[in-house]
Scaffold this motif. Structure first.
Motif, PDB file in Angstrom:
ATOM      1  N   PHE A  49      -2.264  -8.735  -6.836  1.00 35.67           N
ATOM      2  CA  PHE A  49      -3.191  -8.276  -5.582  1.00 35.67           C
ATOM      3  C   PHE A  49      -2.456  -7.444  -4.694  1.00 35.67           C
ATOM      4  CE2 PHE A  49      -4.480  -9.850  -1.047  1.00 35.67           C
ATOM      5  CZ  PHE A  49      -5.575  -8.950  -1.202  1.00 35.67           C
ATOM      6  N   PHE A  50      -0.969  -7.638  -4.591  1.00 38.86           N
ATOM      7  CA  PHE A  50      -0.133  -7.019  -3.688  1.00 38.86           C
ATOM      8  C   PHE A  50      -0.213  -5.450  -4.171  1.00 38.86           C
ATOM      9  CE2 PHE A  50       4.409  -5.094  -3.460  1.00 38.86           C
ATOM     10  CZ  PHE A  50       4.452  -5.021  -2.037  1.00 38.86           C
ATOM     11  N   VAL A  51      -0.154  -5.402  -5.626  1.00 39.04           N
ATOM     12  CA  VAL A  51       0.057  -4.051  -6.294  1.00 39.04           C
ATOM     13  C   VAL A  51      -1.335  -3.299  -6.333  1.00 39.04           C
ATOM     14  CG1 VAL A  51       0.162  -2.839  -8.520  1.00 39.04           C
ATOM     15  CG2 VAL A  51       1.706  -4.775  -7.946  1.00 39.04           C
ATOM     16  N   THR A  52      -2.499  -4.072  -6.043  1.00 38.63           N
ATOM     17  CA  THR A  52      -3.875  -3.468  -5.926  1.00 38.63           C
ATOM     18  C   THR A  52      -4.058  -2.845  -4.365  1.00 38.63           C
ATOM     19  OG1 THR A  52      -4.828  -5.599  -5.316  1.00 38.63           O
ATOM     20  CG2 THR A  52      -5.027  -4.570  -7.541  1.00 38.63           C
ATOM     21  N   ILE A  53      -3.301  -3.571  -3.682  1.00 36.93           N
ATOM     22  CA  ILE A  53      -3.143  -3.100  -2.025  1.00 36.93           C
ATOM     23  C   ILE A  53      -2.291  -1.959  -2.089  1.00 36.93           C
ATOM     24  CG2 ILE A  53      -2.580  -3.682   0.406  1.00 36.93           C
ATOM     25  CD1 ILE A  53      -3.680  -6.274  -0.176  1.00 36.93           C
ATOM     26  N   LEU A  54      -1.240  -1.957  -2.615  1.00 35.75           N
ATOM     27  CA  LEU A  54      -0.265  -0.945  -2.375  1.00 35.75           C
ATOM     28  C   LEU A  54      -0.503   0.361  -3.250  1.00 35.75           C
ATOM     29  CD1 LEU A  54       2.722  -0.560  -1.117  1.00 35.75           C
ATOM     30  CD2 LEU A  54       3.699  -1.077  -3.258  1.00 35.75           C
ATOM     31  N   PHE A  55      -1.158   0.258  -4.278  1.00 28.53           N
ATOM     32  CA  PHE A  55      -1.338   1.505  -5.123  1.00 28.53           C
ATOM     33  C   PHE A  55      -2.334   2.482  -4.353  1.00 28.53           C
ATOM     34  CE2 PHE A  55      -3.630   3.804  -8.714  1.00 28.53           C
ATOM     35  CZ  PHE A  55      -2.385   4.324  -9.184  1.00 28.53           C
ATOM     36  N   PRO A  56      -3.546   1.835  -3.955  1.00 20.82           N
ATOM     37  CA  PRO A  56      -4.310   3.021  -3.056  1.00 20.82           C
ATOM     38  C   PRO A  56      -3.666   3.543  -2.055  1.00 20.82           C
ATOM     39  CG  PRO A  56      -5.591   1.123  -3.409  1.00 20.82           C
ATOM     40  CD  PRO A  56      -3.934   0.644  -3.675  1.00 20.82           C
ATOM     41  N   LEU A  57      -2.843   2.728  -1.185  1.00 17.49           N
ATOM     42  CA  LEU A  57      -2.101   3.302  -0.020  1.00 17.49           C
ATOM     43  C   LEU A  57      -0.822   4.555  -0.567  1.00 17.49           C
ATOM     44  CD1 LEU A  57      -0.572   0.218   1.889  1.00 17.49           C
ATOM     45  CD2 LEU A  57      -2.485   1.987   2.458  1.00 17.49           C
ATOM     46  N   LEU A  58      -0.453   4.349  -1.928  1.00 13.15           N
ATOM     47  CA  LEU A  58      -0.089   5.490  -2.389  1.00 13.15           C
ATOM     48  C   LEU A  58      -0.558   6.663  -2.703  1.00 13.15           C
ATOM     49  CD1 LEU A  58       3.189   6.520  -3.788  1.00 13.15           C
ATOM     50  CD2 LEU A  58       2.272   5.239  -5.709  1.00 13.15           C
ATOM     51  N   LEU A  59      -1.701   6.492  -3.381  1.00 10.98           N
ATOM     52  CA  LEU A  59      -2.707   7.553  -3.468  1.00 10.98           C
ATOM     53  C   LEU A  59      -3.219   8.403  -2.428  1.00 10.98           C
ATOM     54  CD1 LEU A  59      -4.591   6.102  -6.782  1.00 10.98           C
ATOM     55  CD2 LEU A  59      -2.791   7.601  -6.495  1.00 10.98           C
ATOM     56  N   LEU A  60      -3.544   7.546  -1.266  1.00 11.35           N
ATOM     57  CA  LEU A  60      -4.353   8.218  -0.234  1.00 11.35           C
ATOM     58  C   LEU A  60      -3.260   8.642   0.764  1.00 11.35           C
ATOM     59  CD1 LEU A  60      -7.119   5.841  -0.013  1.00 11.35           C
ATOM     60  CD2 LEU A  60      -7.278   7.900  -1.152  1.00 11.35           C
ATOM     61  N   VAL A  90       8.416   2.586   4.611  1.00 10.65           N
ATOM     62  CA  VAL A  90       8.465   1.441   5.650  1.00 10.65           C
ATOM     63  C   VAL A  90       7.302   0.445   5.262  1.00 10.65           C
ATOM     64  CG1 VAL A  90       8.101   1.054   8.056  1.00 10.65           C
ATOM     65  CG2 VAL A  90       9.977   2.951   7.212  1.00 10.65           C
ATOM     66  N   VAL A  91       6.146   1.062   5.069  1.00  7.72           N
ATOM     67  CA  VAL A  91       4.754   0.307   4.886  1.00  7.72           C
ATOM     68  C   VAL A  91       4.996  -0.627   3.819  1.00  7.72           C
ATOM     69  CG1 VAL A  91       2.272   0.416   4.413  1.00  7.72           C
ATOM     70  CG2 VAL A  91       3.121   2.068   6.242  1.00  7.72           C
ATOM     71  N   THR A  92       5.423  -0.121   2.618  1.00  5.01           N
ATOM     72  CA  THR A  92       5.605  -0.979   1.430  1.00  5.01           C
ATOM     73  C   THR A  92       6.624  -2.238   1.796  1.00  5.01           C
ATOM     74  OG1 THR A  92       5.534   0.867   0.065  1.00  5.01           O
ATOM     75  CG2 THR A  92       6.565  -1.028  -0.871  1.00  5.01           C
ATOM     76  N   CYS A  93       7.650  -1.865   2.620  1.00  5.54           N
ATOM     77  CA  CYS A  93       8.709  -2.995   2.921  1.00  5.54           C
ATOM     78  C   CYS A  93       7.980  -4.027   3.957  1.00  5.54           C
ATOM     79  CB  CYS A  93       9.965  -2.426   3.766  1.00  5.54           C
ATOM     80  SG  CYS A  93      11.132  -1.470   2.457  1.00  5.54           S
ATOM     81  N   VAL A  94       7.235  -3.529   4.871  1.00  6.36           N
ATOM     82  CA  VAL A  94       6.536  -4.525   5.487  1.00  6.36           C
ATOM     83  C   VAL A  94       5.624  -5.411   4.772  1.00  6.36           C
ATOM     84  CG1 VAL A  94       4.925  -4.847   7.575  1.00  6.36           C
ATOM     85  CG2 VAL A  94       6.807  -3.039   7.775  1.00  6.36           C
ATOM     86  N   LEU A  95       4.651  -4.857   4.158  1.00  5.37           N
ATOM     87  CA  LEU A  95       3.788  -5.474   3.123  1.00  5.37           C
ATOM     88  C   LEU A  95       4.415  -6.405   2.188  1.00  5.37           C
ATOM     89  CD1 LEU A  95       1.018  -2.688   2.006  1.00  5.37           C
ATOM     90  CD2 LEU A  95       0.944  -4.902   3.731  1.00  5.37           C
ATOM     91  N   LEU A  96       5.487  -5.894   1.698  1.00  2.00           N
ATOM     92  CA  LEU A  96       6.478  -6.986   0.867  1.00  2.00           C
ATOM     93  C   LEU A  96       6.997  -8.111   1.368  1.00  2.00           C
ATOM     94  CD1 LEU A  96       7.498  -7.290  -1.883  1.00  2.00           C
ATOM     95  CD2 LEU A  96       9.495  -5.962  -1.227  1.00  2.00           C
ATOM     96  N   VAL A  97       7.460  -7.761   2.961  1.00  2.00           N
ATOM     97  CA  VAL A  97       7.904  -9.080   3.400  1.00  2.00           C
ATOM     98  C   VAL A  97       6.785 -10.136   3.979  1.00  2.00           C
ATOM     99  CG1 VAL A  97       9.021  -9.780   5.754  1.00  2.00           C
ATOM    100  CG2 VAL A  97       9.896  -7.901   4.525  1.00  2.00           C
ATOM    101  N   LEU A  98       5.637  -9.428   4.277  1.00  2.00           N
ATOM    102  CA  LEU A  98       4.528 -10.412   4.461  1.00  2.00           C
ATOM    103  C   LEU A  98       4.157 -10.989   3.411  1.00  2.00           C
ATOM    104  CD1 LEU A  98       2.307  -7.949   6.868  1.00  2.00           C
ATOM    105  CD2 LEU A  98       3.744 -10.004   7.655  1.00  2.00           C
ATOM    106  N   PHE A  99       3.918 -10.320   2.109  1.00  2.22           N
ATOM    107  CA  PHE A  99       3.474 -11.017   0.945  1.00  2.22           C
ATOM    108  C   PHE A  99       4.540 -12.018   0.497  1.00  2.22           C
ATOM    109  CE2 PHE A  99       0.083  -8.249   0.735  1.00  2.22           C
ATOM    110  CZ  PHE A  99      -0.708  -8.704  -0.321  1.00  2.22           C
ATOM    111  N   ALA A 100       5.893 -12.017   0.635  1.00  2.00           N
ATOM    112  CA  ALA A 100       7.106 -12.588   0.561  1.00  2.00           C
ATOM    113  C   ALA A 100       6.939 -13.916   1.367  1.00  2.00           C
ATOM    114  CB  ALA A 100       8.400 -12.200   0.547  1.00  2.00           C
ATOM    115  N   LEU A 101       6.766 -13.815   2.402  1.00  2.00           N
ATOM    116  CA  LEU A 101       6.501 -14.961   3.493  1.00  2.00           C
ATOM    117  C   LEU A 101       5.276 -15.738   3.310  1.00  2.00           C
ATOM    118  CD1 LEU A 101       7.010 -13.269   6.912  1.00  2.00           C
ATOM    119  CD2 LEU A 101       8.868 -14.944   5.836  1.00  2.00           C
TER     120      LEU A 101
END
Length: 305
Positions: free
Chosen positions: A159-170, A180-191
């Motif tokens: 689910f994390f990848v499905t959110i991150l991949f469109p952000l990379l394409l768009l 930075v956005v990836t790190c923030v999402l990663l921290v939130l998902f890890a929490l």
């Protein structure tokens, strides 16, 4: 008021860690034997990784580096390309074998650590032979529960990848902004993963110590964790940061320390299991069937090698 509440929460966390430490020292012979057993199992995984997967990745990388330097129409290029495909096939097979072995070793570690912790917590004495039989006898429940946990964990990070991949394409911003956005999402998902791990860890303990497994064990963990989630979340964050730091060191020392930390995590969650049951007014001594009480009362210190 909030500050004092947080300080009280920290005190409770420290108190649980201290109780877990005392539990480990309460029966040094058993706990040390279980630690050595876990180290041997993880050592086998480490050697398998070094001798197969790491070597195959090195060969694959070297072959991929050579491809751009060769003439695509030459026979040598075709032969090297076939070797690359073969390397990918070997890597896939080795990865599958590694995944199965890692799954089995983790399951065995959970079984022996939780059983040893529960026996020590309840002041039960058991000889080495009966301890092995007791641990292996209850493998089916934890196997089903661990399988569900792996599925949920895989789905969560997909689910994390499905959110991150469109952000990379768009993404039209700079690479730094995307990082930075990836790190923030990663921290939130890890929490949030640390929060979910409360139920996952407790469900493993439940499936070992009770005749409950799978979805039922996860549901039981959700029920008994009520009121203790803030404390257990802080524990997960502490252990998670510790394991993450050790993972950055590729040495045998990090393997030993990581194994000890994982053992301490399971030991702490076994303590949390009995505390949760106590908070919900359930008799912890009645949680086990006759498996513990019917075993011989031979002194563990004299029975274990």
């Amino acid at each position: 008021m909030g500050r004092f509440s947080f300080l009280n929460l920290l005190k409770e966390v420290v108190g649980m860690l201290n109780e877990s430490r005392k539990l480990f020292l309460k029966n040094k012979k058993l706990m040390f034997s279980v630690l050595v057993f876990s180290l041997l199992l993880n050592g086998l995984v480490y050697l398998f990784n070094i001798l197969t997967i790491t070597l195959e990745i090195t060969n694959l990388t070297q072959h991929l580096k050579l491809l751009p330097t060769m003439d695509p129409s030459s026979a040598e290029y075709i032969a090297l390309l076939m070797e690359v495909f073969a390397d990918f096939g070997l890597f896939g097979v080795s990865s599958d074998i590694f995944g199965v072995v890692y799954f089995i070793i983790n399951l065995l570690s959970v079984l022996v650590i939780v059983h040893a912790s529960a026996l020590t917590y309840n002041d039960e004495n058991v000889n080495c032979k009966d301890f092995v039989v007791l641990s292996l006898k209850s493998w089916k429940g934890p196997l089903v529960t661990y399988f569900y946990i792996c599925l949920f964990s895989l789905g969560y990070w997909l689910f994390f990848v499905t959110i991150l991949f469109p952000l990379l394409l768009l993404s039209t911003a700079s690479l730094i902004s995307f990082a930075v956005v990836t790190c923030v999402l990663l921290v939130l998902f890890a929490l949030f993963a640390s929060y979910l791990a409360i139920v996952w860890y407790l469900s493993l303990v439940v499936s070992v110590l009770e005749e409950t497994y799978g979805i039922q064990a996860l549901g039981e963990a959700v029920k008994i964790a009520k009121g203790m989630k803030p404390k257990l979340l802080l524990l997960n964050l502490f252990f998670g940061l510790l394991i993450f730091g050790l993972a950055q060191i590729e040495t045998l020392v990090s393997l030993v320390m990581s194994t000890f930390v994982v053992m301490f995590v399971l030991l702490t969650y076994t303590v949390a299991f009995f505390q949760c049951k106590g908070h919900h007014g359930q008799d912890v001594e009645s949680l086990r069937d006759a498996e513990y009480t019917t075993l011989p009362t031979t002194s563990l210190i004299g029975a274990l090698p």
